[in-house]
Structure formats: structure tokens, C-alpha cells
Design a protein around this motif. Structure first.
Motif, short mmCIF file in Angstrom:
data_model
loop_
_atom_site.label_atom_id
_atom_site.label_comp_id
_atom_site.label_asym_id
_atom_site.label_seq_id
_atom_site.Cartn_x
_atom_site.Cartn_y
_atom_site.Cartn_z
N VAL A 1 -10.02 -13.47 -0.57
CA VAL A 1 -8.82 -13.30 0.23
C VAL A 1 -9.10 -13.85 1.63
CG1 VAL A 1 -7.18 -11.63 1.19
CG2 VAL A 1 -8.14 -11.25 -1.08
N ARG B 1 -5.40 -8.40 4.74
CA ARG B 1 -6.17 -8.75 3.53
C ARG B 1 -5.94 -7.73 2.42
NH1 ARG B 1 -9.98 -10.40 7.46
NH2 ARG B 1 -11.13 -8.43 7.29
N ALA C 1 -2.39 -12.97 5.37
CA ALA C 1 -3.48 -13.09 4.40
C ALA C 1 -2.93 -13.70 3.13
CB ALA C 1 -4.13 -11.74 4.11
N SER D 1 -7.64 -14.66 5.67
CA SER D 1 -6.69 -14.12 6.64
C SER D 1 -6.77 -14.89 7.94
CB SER D 1 -6.96 -12.63 6.88
OG SER D 1 -8.25 -12.44 7.41
#
Length: 159
Positions: free
Chosen positions: A124, A78, A116, A126
Motif C-alpha cells: 500500500v 493506508r 493511499a 500513500s
């Protein structure tokens, strides 16, 4: 049609630029995209951050994150994607960090790859994929293909 070509077409039609942050794939995603003529309309830049130092210096991955989770982890993935997004002019950034092999450990086996995706106006995201001990080349190719799939779905989700 190839997956890379599909990514380029989806991004180009929506005016999106892409950045990549790659560790275990060593630039394979960026290479797959830039192998295609006209990719400069979509590929903004790629970061190959194979070492922890490169992750820290180029993508601003925090040392504390690396220490707490290790390089092959969703938190690091991330931060890699967020760093690629922040240090580029792209609207979509994908990151990849994993163990291509040979080897691995009990806690982080060969074939584990964390991905990610960072995009404007979205958190974000992932995920971790366990490709298994396919061999180094096959894990790297599978990771590249998976990242291209993430980029394609991200681009297609944009208006």
C-alpha cells in the motif's frame, strides 16, 4: 476526455475493478466515475467513512492508528485503502482523508489531504498533498481529481 472517463477506460481494458474509501470528499470520486454510463464494469463499491467510527467499522482502521496519528494522516489513509481492498472484490482501492476546511490547525492545516492506494501484489502506498486554503469546494475537487489521477496511473501500470 475527462479524467474519470480515462480511469474507466484504462481499468475496463485491463479488467480491473475499483473501490473507493472517502472521507473529506464524501463520495465525489465514486460519483465522478459513476456519472459515466458503463461505469458498472469498473466501479465495484465505494465507502464514505466520514467519522472515525465509520473508518473503524467499515474499513477496520485501528483505533490505535487513529489515536496515534489522527484521521488525517498517511497511516490512516493506508489502513483505509487496505480496508477497502480487503472488503471488496476490487483490484485497486484508493482512499482519501483530509481537511477540506474551513479551518484546520497549526499541525493539520486546511487543504492537507492524505491519499493511499492498495493493489493486489503490491505494498500500500500513500502520499500527502498540501492543496492550501483554497476553500472547501476547491479542496474537495482537487482531492477528487488527484485520486482519479492516482487510479489512472495505477491502472496504466497494470499489464
Amino acid at each position: 476526455m475527462s479524467l474519470a472517463r480515462d480511469v474507466l477506460e484504462a481499468c475496463k481494458s485491463r479488467g480491473l475493478m475499483v473501490a473507493t474509501a472517502e472521507s473529506c470528499t464524501g463520495g465525489m470520486v465514486a460519483a465522478a466515475l459513476t456519472d459515466i454510463a458503463g461505469s458498472s464494469a469498473v466501479v465495484e463499491r465505494g465507502f464514505v467513512t466520514y467519522t472515525n467510527a465509520a473508518k473503524r467499522e467499515m474499513l477496520k482502521v485501528r483505533e490505535a492508528t487513529l489515536q496515534a496519528h489522527g484521521a488525517v494522516s498517511e497511516p490512516v489513509a493506508r489502513e483505509m485503502a487496505a480496508g477497502a481492498f480487503a472488503h471488496s472484490h476490487a483490484q485497486i482501492a484508493v482512499s482519501i482523508t483530509g481537511i477540506a476546511g474551513p479551518g484546520g490547525s497549526e499541525h493539520k492545516p486546511e487543504g492537507r489531504v492524505c491519499f493511499a492506494l492498495a493493489m493486489a501484489g503490491a505494498p500500500v502506498t500513500s502520499e500527502t498533498v498540501e492543496f492550501g486554503a483554497l476553500g472547501r469546494a476547491q479542496v474537495r475537487q482537487a482531492a477528487c481529481d488527484h485520486a482519479l489521477g492516482l487510479l489512472l496511473r495505477a491502472a496504466q501500470s497494470q499489464p
